[in-house]
Scaffold this motif. Structure first.
Motif, PDB file in Angstrom:
ATOM      1  N   LYS A   1       8.117  18.936  -4.164  1.00  0.00           N
ATOM      2  CA  LYS A   1       8.681  18.369  -2.939  1.00  0.00           C
ATOM      3  C   LYS A   1       8.501  16.857  -2.994  1.00  0.00           C
ATOM      4  CE  LYS A   1       4.463  19.110  -0.205  1.00  0.00           C
ATOM      5  NZ  LYS A   1       3.921  17.793  -0.130  1.00  0.00           N
ATOM      6  N   GLU A   2       9.328  16.149  -2.281  1.00  0.00           N
ATOM      7  CA  GLU A   2       9.205  14.703  -2.229  1.00  0.00           C
ATOM      8  C   GLU A   2       7.822  14.317  -1.730  1.00  0.00           C
ATOM      9  OE1 GLU A   2      11.184  10.837   0.022  1.00  0.00           O
ATOM     10  OE2 GLU A   2      12.143  12.799   0.213  1.00  0.00           O
ATOM     11  N   GLY A   3       7.209  13.344  -2.385  1.00  0.00           N
ATOM     12  CA  GLY A   3       5.891  12.873  -1.982  1.00  0.00           C
ATOM     13  C   GLY A   3       4.797  13.463  -2.847  1.00  0.00           C
ATOM     14  N   GLU A   4       3.627  13.622  -2.237  1.00  0.00           N
ATOM     15  CA  GLU A   4       2.452  14.089  -2.965  1.00  0.00           C
ATOM     16  C   GLU A   4       2.414  15.609  -3.061  1.00  0.00           C
ATOM     17  OE1 GLU A   4      -1.236  11.912  -2.029  1.00  0.00           O
ATOM     18  OE2 GLU A   4       0.029  10.751  -0.659  1.00  0.00           O
ATOM     19  N   ASN A   5       2.149  16.115  -4.253  1.00  0.00           N
ATOM     20  CA  ASN A   5       2.016  17.550  -4.525  1.00  0.00           C
ATOM     21  C   ASN A   5       0.680  17.762  -5.223  1.00  0.00           C
ATOM     22  OD1 ASN A   5       5.096  18.808  -4.383  1.00  0.00           O
ATOM     23  ND2 ASN A   5       5.074  16.647  -4.944  1.00  0.00           N
TER      24      ASN A   5
ATOM     25  N   ILE B   1      13.041  11.579 -14.495  1.00  0.00           N
ATOM     26  CA  ILE B   1      13.115  10.307 -13.779  1.00  0.00           C
ATOM     27  C   ILE B   1      12.380   9.266 -14.600  1.00  0.00           C
ATOM     28  CG2 ILE B   1      13.275  11.444 -11.524  1.00  0.00           C
ATOM     29  CD1 ILE B   1      10.377  10.285 -11.082  1.00  0.00           C
ATOM     30  N   ARG B   2      12.714   8.016 -14.363  1.00  0.00           N
ATOM     31  CA  ARG B   2      12.086   6.903 -15.068  1.00  0.00           C
ATOM     32  C   ARG B   2      11.672   5.843 -14.062  1.00  0.00           C
ATOM     33  NH1 ARG B   2      13.095   6.870 -20.624  1.00  0.00           N
ATOM     34  NH2 ARG B   2      14.507   8.509 -21.284  1.00  0.00           N
ATOM     35  N   VAL B   3      10.587   5.169 -14.362  1.00  0.00           N
ATOM     36  CA  VAL B   3      10.135   4.015 -13.597  1.00  0.00           C
ATOM     37  C   VAL B   3      10.018   2.876 -14.596  1.00  0.00           C
ATOM     38  CG1 VAL B   3       8.282   3.013 -12.231  1.00  0.00           C
ATOM     39  CG2 VAL B   3       8.941   5.395 -11.868  1.00  0.00           C
TER      40      VAL B   3
ATOM     41  N   ALA C   1       0.839  -1.205   0.000  1.00  0.00           N
ATOM     42  CA  ALA C   1       0.000   0.000   0.000  1.00  0.00           C
ATOM     43  C   ALA C   1       0.868   1.246   0.000  1.00  0.00           C
ATOM     44  CB  ALA C   1      -0.934   0.000   1.209  1.00  0.00           C
ATOM     45  N   ALA C   2       1.911   1.249   0.806  1.00  0.00           N
ATOM     46  CA  ALA C   2       2.800   2.412   0.867  1.00  0.00           C
ATOM     47  C   ALA C   2       3.509   2.595  -0.464  1.00  0.00           C
ATOM     48  CB  ALA C   2       3.808   2.249   1.998  1.00  0.00           C
ATOM     49  N   GLY C   3       4.013   1.523  -1.039  1.00  0.00           N
ATOM     50  CA  GLY C   3       4.712   1.614  -2.310  1.00  0.00           C
ATOM     51  C   GLY C   3       3.780   2.011  -3.442  1.00  0.00           C
ATOM     52  N   HIS C   4       2.586   1.454  -3.431  1.00  0.00           N
ATOM     53  CA  HIS C   4       1.635   1.732  -4.501  1.00  0.00           C
ATOM     54  C   HIS C   4       1.150   3.175  -4.451  1.00  0.00           C
ATOM     55  CE1 HIS C   4      -1.441   1.114  -7.464  1.00  0.00           C
ATOM     56  NE2 HIS C   4      -2.348   1.548  -6.617  1.00  0.00           N
ATOM     57  N   SER C   5       0.841   3.668  -3.285  1.00  0.00           N
ATOM     58  CA  SER C   5       0.287   5.012  -3.177  1.00  0.00           C
ATOM     59  C   SER C   5       1.333   6.083  -3.459  1.00  0.00           C
ATOM     60  CB  SER C   5      -0.327   5.236  -1.806  1.00  0.00           C
ATOM     61  OG  SER C   5       0.673   5.222  -0.812  1.00  0.00           O
ATOM     62  N   MET C   6       2.598   5.743  -3.368  1.00  0.00           N
ATOM     63  CA  MET C   6       3.637   6.736  -3.567  1.00  0.00           C
ATOM     64  C   MET C   6       4.392   6.528  -4.877  1.00  0.00           C
ATOM     65  SD  MET C   6       3.171   8.790  -1.150  1.00  0.00           S
ATOM     66  CE  MET C   6       4.608   9.838  -1.229  1.00  0.00           C
ATOM     67  N   ALA C   7       3.855   5.738  -5.788  1.00  0.00           N
ATOM     68  CA  ALA C   7       4.513   5.554  -7.081  1.00  0.00           C
ATOM     69  C   ALA C   7       4.562   6.896  -7.803  1.00  0.00           C
ATOM     70  CB  ALA C   7       3.758   4.520  -7.908  1.00  0.00           C
ATOM     71  N   PRO C   8       5.703   7.253  -8.377  1.00  0.00           N
ATOM     72  CA  PRO C   8       5.790   8.529  -9.095  1.00  0.00           C
ATOM     73  C   PRO C   8       4.722   8.618 -10.183  1.00  0.00           C
ATOM     74  CG  PRO C   8       7.955   7.564  -8.810  1.00  0.00           C
ATOM     75  CD  PRO C   8       6.956   6.528  -8.370  1.00  0.00           C
ATOM     76  N   SER C   9       4.075   9.772 -10.275  1.00  0.00           N
ATOM     77  CA  SER C   9       2.995   9.937 -11.248  1.00  0.00           C
ATOM     78  C   SER C   9       2.701  11.412 -11.488  1.00  0.00           C
ATOM     79  CB  SER C   9       1.721   9.248 -10.749  1.00  0.00           C
ATOM     80  OG  SER C   9       1.277   9.854  -9.552  1.00  0.00           O
ATOM     81  N   VAL C  10       2.019  11.665 -12.590  1.00  0.00           N
ATOM     82  CA  VAL C  10       1.512  13.003 -12.922  1.00  0.00           C
ATOM     83  C   VAL C  10       0.072  12.828 -13.361  1.00  0.00           C
ATOM     84  CG1 VAL C  10       1.714  15.020 -14.435  1.00  0.00           C
ATOM     85  CG2 VAL C  10       3.775  13.773 -13.763  1.00  0.00           C
ATOM     86  N   ASP C  11      -0.829  13.656 -12.816  1.00  0.00           N
ATOM     87  CA  ASP C  11      -2.219  13.647 -13.237  1.00  0.00           C
ATOM     88  C   ASP C  11      -2.593  15.065 -13.644  1.00  0.00           C
ATOM     89  OD1 ASP C  11      -4.755  12.694 -13.781  1.00  0.00           O
ATOM     90  OD2 ASP C  11      -5.462  12.973 -11.727  1.00  0.00           O
ATOM     91  N   ALA C  12      -3.083  15.213 -14.868  1.00  0.00           N
ATOM     92  CA  ALA C  12      -3.490  16.521 -15.387  1.00  0.00           C
ATOM     93  C   ALA C  12      -4.486  16.296 -16.511  1.00  0.00           C
ATOM     94  CB  ALA C  12      -2.276  17.289 -15.897  1.00  0.00           C
TER      95      ALA C  12
ATOM     96  N   ALA D   1       6.281  12.726  -6.445  1.00  0.00           N
ATOM     97  CA  ALA D   1       7.709  12.752  -6.760  1.00  0.00           C
ATOM     98  C   ALA D   1       8.472  11.879  -5.767  1.00  0.00           C
ATOM     99  CB  ALA D   1       8.228  14.187  -6.695  1.00  0.00           C
ATOM    100  N   PRO D   2       9.427  11.077  -6.265  1.00  0.00           N
ATOM    101  CA  PRO D   2      10.194  10.207  -5.374  1.00  0.00           C
ATOM    102  C   PRO D   2      11.194  10.972  -4.512  1.00  0.00           C
ATOM    103  CG  PRO D   2      11.039  10.027  -7.591  1.00  0.00           C
ATOM    104  CD  PRO D   2       9.809  10.895  -7.651  1.00  0.00           C
ATOM    105  N   ALA D   3      11.493  12.210  -4.900  1.00  0.00           N
ATOM    106  CA  ALA D   3      12.419  13.084  -4.172  1.00  0.00           C
ATOM    107  C   ALA D   3      12.116  14.510  -4.621  1.00  0.00           C
ATOM    108  CB  ALA D   3      13.863  12.713  -4.490  1.00  0.00           C
ATOM    109  N   ASN D   4      12.708  15.494  -3.955  1.00  0.00           N
ATOM    110  CA  ASN D   4      12.535  16.868  -4.408  1.00  0.00           C
ATOM    111  C   ASN D   4      12.976  16.965  -5.864  1.00  0.00           C
ATOM    112  OD1 ASN D   4      11.715  17.582  -1.844  1.00  0.00           O
ATOM    113  ND2 ASN D   4      13.687  18.406  -1.243  1.00  0.00           N
ATOM    114  N   GLY D   5      12.264  17.750  -6.642  1.00  0.00           N
ATOM    115  CA  GLY D   5      12.607  17.859  -8.053  1.00  0.00           C
ATOM    116  C   GLY D   5      11.770  18.903  -8.747  1.00  0.00           C
ATOM    117  N   TRP D   6      11.348  18.572  -9.974  1.00  0.00           N
ATOM    118  CA  TRP D   6      10.683  19.551 -10.821  1.00  0.00           C
ATOM    119  C   TRP D   6       9.553  18.923 -11.627  1.00  0.00           C
ATOM    120  CZ3 TRP D   6      12.589  24.211  -9.730  1.00  0.00           C
ATOM    121  CH2 TRP D   6      13.880  24.270  -9.200  1.00  0.00           C
ATOM    122  N   LEU D   7       8.479  19.676 -11.825  1.00  0.00           N
ATOM    123  CA  LEU D   7       7.487  19.367 -12.836  1.00  0.00           C
ATOM    124  C   LEU D   7       7.911  20.203 -14.039  1.00  0.00           C
ATOM    125  CD1 LEU D   7       4.834  18.103 -13.833  1.00  0.00           C
ATOM    126  CD2 LEU D   7       3.704  20.212 -13.092  1.00  0.00           C
TER     127      LEU D   7
END
Length: 137
Positions: free
Chosen positions: A74-78, A123-125, A19-30, A47-53
Motif C-alpha cells: 500500500k502507499e506509504g509505510e508497510n 520504480i526508480r529514485v 521531514a515529511a519527504g525524508h521519512s517517506m522516501a521509497p525504501s526496502v529494509d530486510a 512505497a510512493p504509491a500502491n504497488g508490489w514488493l
C-alpha cells in the motif's frame, strides 16, 4: 518583528517538508533470512504509491533476474511484508527485494510484470532501483 516571524514560519515550513519527504522516501529494509518456510520478508517497505514488493533472483552482478515471488504494497509505510516464493530457493542464493509500481497493466491489483516489461515495473529514485539484496539461509 514581522521579518523574524516570516523567517521563523519559512524555516518551520521547510523543516516539516524535509521531514515529511525524508521519512517517506521509497525504501526496502530486510536482512538475510531463512526461506525454508517458502517466504521471504522485508521488515519495512516505503512505497510512493500502491504497488508490489517483488523478489528477483540475483547474483554477484547484482542485476535483477527472474521473479520468484511478490506481495502487494500500500502507499506509504508497510511493515513485515512477506512474499510467498513461487519457486524453490536454496540456502546461499541471493534475492533482490524490489519495489515495483502498479502502472501500465491491464488490471489493477493483479501483478502483471515479466522481466523487462513496462507493466507493473520497478520504480526508480534518481535513476536507481529501490531494492535490497538478501541471502537465503
Amino acid at each position: 518583528m514581522k521579518y523574524a516571524l516570516s523567517t521563523t514560519i519559512f524555516a518551520l515550513s521547510a523543516s516539516i517538508a524535509m521531514a515529511a519527504g525524508h521519512s517517506m522516501a521509497p525504501s526496502v529494509d530486510a536482512m538475510d533470512q531463512d526461506v525454508s518456510g517458502g517466504t521471504v520478508t522485508a521488515s519495512s517497505v516505503v512505497a510512493p504509491a500502491n504497488g508490489w514488493l517483488v523478489v528477483h533472483r540475483t547474483g554477484a552482478d547484482m542485476k535483477p533476474g527472474p521473479v520468484v515471488g511478490y506481495a502487494p504494497l500500500k502507499e506509504g509505510e508497510n511493515s513485515d511484508v512477506a512474499a510467498i516464493l513461487q519457486e524453490d530457493v536454496t540456502s546461499g542464493e541471493m534475492l533482490m527485494l524490489m519495489v515495483h509500481g502498479e502502472d501500465g497493466g491491464m488490471s489493477t491489483g493483479v501483478f502483471e510484470y515479466t522481466l523487462g516489461a513496462k507493466e507493473d515495473g520497478p520504480i526508480r529514485v534518481d535513476d536507481a532501483l529501490v531494492m535490497k539484496v538478501v541471502t537465503a539461509n
